[in-house]
Design an enzyme around this catalytic site. Structure first.
Site, PDB file in Angstrom:
ATOM      1  N   GLY A  76     -27.972 -48.618 -11.833  1.00 31.26           N
ATOM      2  CA  GLY A  76     -27.287 -47.899 -10.770  1.00 31.26           C
ATOM      3  C   GLY A  76     -28.189 -47.489  -9.628  1.00 31.26           C
ATOM      4  O   GLY A  76     -29.216 -48.117  -9.356  1.00 31.26           O
ATOM      5  N   TYR A  77     -27.826 -46.400  -8.962  1.00 29.91           N
ATOM      6  CA  TYR A  77     -28.533 -45.930  -7.771  1.00 29.91           C
ATOM      7  C   TYR A  77     -29.957 -45.483  -8.063  1.00 29.91           C
ATOM      8  O   TYR A  77     -30.803 -45.471  -7.170  1.00 29.91           O
ATOM      9  CB  TYR A  77     -27.765 -44.771  -7.129  1.00 29.91           C
ATOM     10  CG  TYR A  77     -26.576 -45.208  -6.316  1.00 29.91           C
ATOM     11  CD1 TYR A  77     -26.717 -45.542  -4.971  1.00 29.91           C
ATOM     12  CD2 TYR A  77     -25.310 -45.301  -6.881  1.00 29.91           C
ATOM     13  CE1 TYR A  77     -25.630 -45.949  -4.215  1.00 29.91           C
ATOM     14  CE2 TYR A  77     -24.209 -45.703  -6.132  1.00 29.91           C
ATOM     15  CZ  TYR A  77     -24.378 -46.025  -4.796  1.00 29.91           C
ATOM     16  OH  TYR A  77     -23.302 -46.431  -4.054  1.00 29.91           O
ATOM     17  N   PRO A 125     -22.120 -37.508 -16.375  1.00 34.47           N
ATOM     18  CA  PRO A 125     -21.124 -36.782 -15.576  1.00 34.47           C
ATOM     19  C   PRO A 125     -20.804 -35.413 -16.162  1.00 34.47           C
ATOM     20  O   PRO A 125     -21.194 -35.099 -17.289  1.00 34.47           O
ATOM     21  CB  PRO A 125     -19.906 -37.705 -15.647  1.00 34.47           C
ATOM     22  CG  PRO A 125     -20.047 -38.397 -16.972  1.00 34.47           C
ATOM     23  CD  PRO A 125     -21.524 -38.598 -17.160  1.00 34.47           C
ATOM     24  N   GLU A 150     -36.008 -38.130 -11.477  1.00 33.08           N
ATOM     25  CA  GLU A 150     -36.146 -38.710 -10.143  1.00 33.08           C
ATOM     26  C   GLU A 150     -35.898 -37.628  -9.096  1.00 33.08           C
ATOM     27  O   GLU A 150     -35.104 -36.716  -9.302  1.00 33.08           O
ATOM     28  CB  GLU A 150     -35.174 -39.887  -9.976  1.00 33.08           C
ATOM     29  CG  GLU A 150     -33.718 -39.598 -10.324  1.00 33.08           C
ATOM     30  CD  GLU A 150     -32.933 -38.964  -9.193  1.00 33.08           C
ATOM     31  OE1 GLU A 150     -33.432 -39.016  -8.054  1.00 33.08           O
ATOM     32  OE2 GLU A 150     -31.856 -38.415  -9.454  1.00 33.08           O
ATOM     33  N   PHE A 151     -36.585 -37.768  -7.973  1.00 35.55           N
ATOM     34  CA  PHE A 151     -36.407 -36.848  -6.849  1.00 35.55           C
ATOM     35  C   PHE A 151     -36.105 -37.657  -5.591  1.00 35.55           C
ATOM     36  O   PHE A 151     -36.710 -37.450  -4.540  1.00 35.55           O
ATOM     37  CB  PHE A 151     -37.656 -35.988  -6.655  1.00 35.55           C
ATOM     38  CG  PHE A 151     -37.946 -35.070  -7.808  1.00 35.55           C
ATOM     39  CD1 PHE A 151     -37.214 -33.907  -7.993  1.00 35.55           C
ATOM     40  CD2 PHE A 151     -38.941 -35.380  -8.724  1.00 35.55           C
ATOM     41  CE1 PHE A 151     -37.477 -33.052  -9.060  1.00 35.55           C
ATOM     42  CE2 PHE A 151     -39.221 -34.538  -9.790  1.00 35.55           C
ATOM     43  CZ  PHE A 151     -38.485 -33.368  -9.959  1.00 35.55           C
ATOM     44  N   ALA A 207     -30.576 -27.469  -7.363  1.00 31.66           N
ATOM     45  CA  ALA A 207     -29.906 -26.195  -7.105  1.00 31.66           C
ATOM     46  C   ALA A 207     -30.470 -25.525  -5.853  1.00 31.66           C
ATOM     47  O   ALA A 207     -29.722 -24.996  -5.019  1.00 31.66           O
ATOM     48  CB  ALA A 207     -30.044 -25.276  -8.314  1.00 31.66           C
ATOM     49  N   CYS A 236     -25.267 -35.622  -7.451  1.00 30.56           N
ATOM     50  CA  CYS A 236     -26.169 -34.693  -8.146  1.00 30.56           C
ATOM     51  C   CYS A 236     -25.871 -33.217  -7.950  1.00 30.56           C
ATOM     52  O   CYS A 236     -25.806 -32.470  -8.923  1.00 30.56           O
ATOM     53  CB  CYS A 236     -27.609 -34.956  -7.712  1.00 30.56           C
ATOM     54  SG  CYS A 236     -28.225 -36.588  -8.146  1.00 30.56           S
ATOM     55  N   PHE A 259     -21.016 -39.853   1.473  1.00 30.70           N
ATOM     56  CA  PHE A 259     -21.421 -38.447   1.497  1.00 30.70           C
ATOM     57  C   PHE A 259     -22.563 -38.177   2.472  1.00 30.70           C
ATOM     58  O   PHE A 259     -22.803 -37.029   2.850  1.00 30.70           O
ATOM     59  CB  PHE A 259     -21.766 -37.950   0.088  1.00 30.70           C
ATOM     60  CG  PHE A 259     -23.163 -38.232  -0.381  1.00 30.70           C
ATOM     61  CD1 PHE A 259     -24.173 -37.306  -0.192  1.00 30.70           C
ATOM     62  CD2 PHE A 259     -23.470 -39.424  -1.037  1.00 30.70           C
ATOM     63  CE1 PHE A 259     -25.465 -37.555  -0.636  1.00 30.70           C
ATOM     64  CE2 PHE A 259     -24.754 -39.677  -1.484  1.00 30.70           C
ATOM     65  CZ  PHE A 259     -25.760 -38.738  -1.279  1.00 30.70           C
TER      66      PHE A 259
END
Length: 481
Positions: free
Chosen positions: A10-11, A89, A158-159, A222, A273, A335
């Site tokens: 995926g991404y 998810p 991952e960041f 967050a 995320c 997004f």
């Protein structure tokens, strides 16, 4: 030759493994996925995800030391290091529904790894997971693995930011590796560190214990989401007082203790995320007897929902308190710019709000297909204190949506234009041409502050820009929050 396998194409998994293959030509990297269609796309010229620079990296490495396969068990069995980058998810039902992470895919992956492994493995958490997930995975591997086969679990979150993922991978702020504080754990950390040091300066590679690494990823997302909700909360106050949120954000960002990043007011944050990870953080706090901390982080989501609702209310109230039967052009559905990812995009909720008031919505996004738009608008999602307009739409309501091939077609004969993604092309559109083809009065609702509002007003538009002083028309028709 060291062999790396990544579960999940995926991404995160695809771009990360492509860059590792690019920087470590003597390492064999195989990305596996149970979706044959996804693997076929990775092996074609039309990659399944859009990310600037990704095509070039894949083209240079694919077939040399980068491979994509649906033969999952074989490649996992052959690998020395197994990255797990599967979906986590938010749970839709059962204990923790609406907040807790659903680790079904992670557990299945762990059981499969245990079943096929005939040699020692370093298993790397790449997906964002709750604190203490590694402990659960260790138990599954240890109880189901073959005798004599050892497993070491590492957390290597991952960041990445979509749209700049390749740049982020090539020159990361930091690489975080968490492992057990044992001899075997430290050896596993070093093995992964040896991969990254091929191109990442050693001082940027941070090592911690497992739990710190797992929590650091949730905390980072967050904090970033919190900054967005903070400036969006200020945008509402700016509109009420006549202040300009861009000027306020600039002044605040010049404080070296705060900095300027993530202080752009908008219609709200999205992506796979932020909301998911904050809900997970809320659940973890609740489970650990910290309701005050849980409520603090919950407010970040509430402000994000409020911002989307506020935008919809502004559109409706500005247009004589109804959009029934009116065509509204939506420019941008992803997004954020430079990605085709629509997960949790604010555009979904804005479109649902407009359609709920019986608007006819015409959508244009340069990287999002009509099928994806229809799927997103039809998809059910868990109700967690959300406004009514965020609920799943009926098939009848979805028929009020059309997808256009360019911005001009989307805006033709429209009463209003909503800019919901900051694509660069939206800054340079011929707005005089758009104005000429619209119903009058013609409105622009800029949810990303990408256009020059004064120039559009000179053309004849009534313009709403988030967090900016309101013109006389908008003041006379206040939006009900």
């Amino acid at each position: 030759m060291v062999k790396i396998c990544c579960l999940g194409a995926g991404y995160v998994g695809g771009p990360t493994m492509a860059v590792i293959a690019l920087k470590c030509p003597d390492v064999e990297v195989v990305v596996v996925d149970i979706s044959a269609a996804r693997i076929d796309a990775w092996n074609s010229d039309a990659l399944p995800i859009y990310e600037p620079g990704l095509d070039d990296v894949v083209r240079r490495c694919r077939g040399r030391n980068l491979f994509f396969s649906s033969d999952v068990e074989r490649h996992v069995g052959e690998a020395d290091i197994v990255f797990v980058s599967v979906n986590t998810p938010t749970k839709a039902r059962g204990l923790g529904a609406g907040k807790a992470a659903d680790l079904t895919y992670w557990e299945s992956a762990a059981r499969m790894i245990a079943a096929v492994a005939t040699s020692d493995k370093v298993v790397v958490e790449k997906s964002t997971v709750p604190v203490k997930t590694a402990e659960a995975i260790e138990k599954i591997l240890d109880h189901n693995g073959r005798d004599g086969v050892g497993f070491q679990i590492l957390s290597n979150p991952e960041f990445l930011a979509e749209g700049t993922a390749i740049r982020d991978l090539l020159a990361p702020d930091r690489v975080l590796i968490g492992g057990r504080e044992t001899a075997a754990g430290r050896a596993a950390v070093q093995a992964l560190k040896d991969v990254y040091t091929r191109w990442v300066p050693e001082e940027r590679i941070l090592t911690t214990n497992l739990w710190s690494a797992e929590l650091s990823k949730l905390a980072a997302n967050a904090f970033l989401a919190q900054r967005i909700s903070s400036v969006n909360a200020m945008s509402a106050l700016c509109e009420a007082t006549g202040a300009d949120v861009a000027e306020v954000a600039y002044a605040v960002g010049k404080d070296s203790r705060i900095g300027a990043k993530f202080l752009n007011a908008s219609v709200g944050f999205g992506g796979s995320c932020f909301q998911k990870d904050i809900l997970n953080l809320v659940y973890i706090c609740e489970c650990n007897g910290l309701p005050e901390v849980a409520n603090y982080w919950k407010q970040v989501i509430k402000i994000n929902d409020y911002q989307k609702s506020r935008f919809v209310n502004r559109v409706v109230s500005s247009m004589f308190n109804t959009v029934a039967g009116k065509k509204i052009a939506v420019l941008g559905f992803a997004f954020k710019k430079d990605t085709g990812d629509t997960r949790e995009t604010p555009a979904i909720d804005v479109c649902k709000g407009l359609i709920g008031d019986k608007a006819k919505v015409s959508i244009y996004d340069p990287q999002v297909t009509e099928d994806q738009v229809q799927r997103d608008l039809a998809m059910s999602k868990f109700d967690w204190d959300h406004p009514v307009h965020l609920q799943p739409m009926s098939p009848t309501a979805i028929k009020q949506v059309s997808v256009a091939w360019d911005a001009y077609e989307a805006a033709r004969a429209a009463h209003g234009v909503c800019i919901l993604t900051e694509w660069d092309e939206f800054r340079s559109l011929d707005y005089a041409r758009i104005y000429g083809g619209m119903q009058k009065p013609a409105f622009v609702f800029d949810g990303r502050n990408v256009v020059d509002a004064e120039k559009l007003r000179e053309i004849g538009f009534i313009v709403y820009s988030i967090g900016k002083p309101l013109d006389a028309w908008l003041k006379d028709m206040p939006a009900v929050a």
